[in-house]
Design a protein around this motif. Structure first.
Motif, short mmCIF file in Angstrom:
data_model
loop_
_atom_site.label_atom_id
_atom_site.label_comp_id
_atom_site.label_asym_id
_atom_site.label_seq_id
_atom_site.Cartn_x
_atom_site.Cartn_y
_atom_site.Cartn_z
N PRO A 140 -80.79 72.96 14.96
CA PRO A 140 -79.67 72.42 15.30
C PRO A 140 -79.78 71.46 16.55
O PRO A 140 -80.77 71.52 17.26
N VAL B 98 -76.98 71.41 22.73
CA VAL B 98 -75.63 71.23 22.74
C VAL B 98 -74.92 70.15 23.69
O VAL B 98 -75.75 69.82 24.55
N CYS C 224 -73.07 69.54 26.72
CA CYS C 224 -72.74 70.42 27.86
C CYS C 224 -71.74 69.56 28.69
O CYS C 224 -72.36 68.56 29.35
N ARG D 218 -66.53 76.45 24.35
CA ARG D 218 -67.19 77.52 23.70
C ARG D 218 -68.63 77.41 24.52
O ARG D 218 -69.07 78.29 24.96
N GLN D 219 -69.20 76.15 24.43
CA GLN D 219 -70.78 75.99 24.94
C GLN D 219 -70.64 76.46 26.49
O GLN D 219 -71.84 76.51 26.95
N SER E 246 -71.06 88.03 19.80
CA SER E 246 -71.45 87.54 18.48
C SER E 246 -71.41 88.85 17.61
O SER E 246 -72.40 89.88 17.71
N GLN F 255 -76.54 71.07 31.17
CA GLN F 255 -77.18 72.37 30.58
C GLN F 255 -78.27 72.51 31.69
O GLN F 255 -78.99 71.81 32.31
N ASN G 173 -84.27 80.70 23.74
CA ASN G 173 -84.32 79.51 23.08
C ASN G 173 -84.52 78.09 23.65
O ASN G 173 -84.27 78.03 24.76
N ARG H 223 -80.41 74.99 22.18
CA ARG H 223 -79.19 76.10 22.55
C ARG H 223 -77.77 75.77 22.35
O ARG H 223 -77.66 74.54 22.43
N THR H 224 -77.01 76.77 22.05
CA THR H 224 -75.71 76.50 22.12
C THR H 224 -74.75 76.88 23.01
O THR H 224 -73.54 76.76 22.92
N GLN H 225 -75.50 77.28 24.20
CA GLN H 225 -74.84 77.50 25.48
C GLN H 225 -75.41 76.62 26.54
O GLN H 225 -76.59 76.58 26.74
N CYS H 226 -74.72 76.21 27.62
CA CYS H 226 -75.16 75.35 28.64
C CYS H 226 -75.74 76.26 29.77
O CYS H 226 -76.74 76.00 30.30
#
Length: 180
Positions: free
Chosen positions: A18, A21, A23, A36-37, A58, A77, A112, A117-120
């Motif tokens: 993907p 993110v 951020c 969410r991120q 999760s 991020q 990751n 990454r999907t989070q900041c």
């Protein structure tokens, strides 16, 4: 069961990645932390300082924990490259200590790549290493002070071996080496 671990690891390596993110986190504007991120940034804001641990929320990862650094950051991020060598060593050591406490000698720690990454907020994943995983490609490194800082497009995962740790930088998405 051994084949399942190998299959999941192969799938993680071959799966399309993907994008990074987007951020929008800005700690001076708390409303931005509602995305969410940015949820890990919001959790970090609640902490009094230092390194802390969160159970992964999760439902697909019931056995996974996150290790986070309270370090304040402004906008955007975070990355392992943002930490000083002393902060980075403390981060790795805290993750290793918690993982060893939870899964003696069968644990793994994964980070990751920044680009997937999907989070900041900077975080490490800790969990039990998948059984049957091909771990032959890792480099033997004696101590966390010597762990490499991966490039933004590279993840890193590690696990204990006699004489230190096997450290792997063979995939962008590193966390699938851990039991869900």
């Amino acid at each position: 069961m051994k084949w399942l671990g190998c299959f999941l690891a192969a799938l993680a390596v071959c799966a399309p990645l993907p994008g990074a993110v987007e951020c929008g986190c800005d700690h001076s504007a708390p409303a931005t932390l509602e995305e969410r991120q940015c949820s890990l940034c919001r959790e970090a804001e609640k902490q009094t300082g230092g390194i802390f641990f969160l159970k992964d929320i999760s439902p697909r990862k019931p056995n996974r924990w996150l290790v986070l650094e309270k370090q304040q950051h402004g906008k955007g991020q975070q990355s392992l490259r943002d930490l000083s060598p002393q902060e980075l060593t403390a981060f790795w050591k805290a993750a290793i200590a918690r993982a060893q406490e939870m899964w003696p000698d069968v644990w793994g720690v994964a980070y990751n790549a920044d680009t997937v990454r999907t989070q900041c907020h900077i975080h490490l994943h800790i969990g039990k290493l998948l059984e049957g995983l091909d771990e032959s490609g890792g480099r033997l490194i004696a101590s966390p002070e010597q762990f490499p800082v991966p490039d933004p497009e590279q993840g890193i995962w590690l696990h204990p071996v006699p004489g230190g740790y096997h450290v792997h930088t063979d995939r962008a998405i590193a966390e699938p080496v851990l039991l869900h």
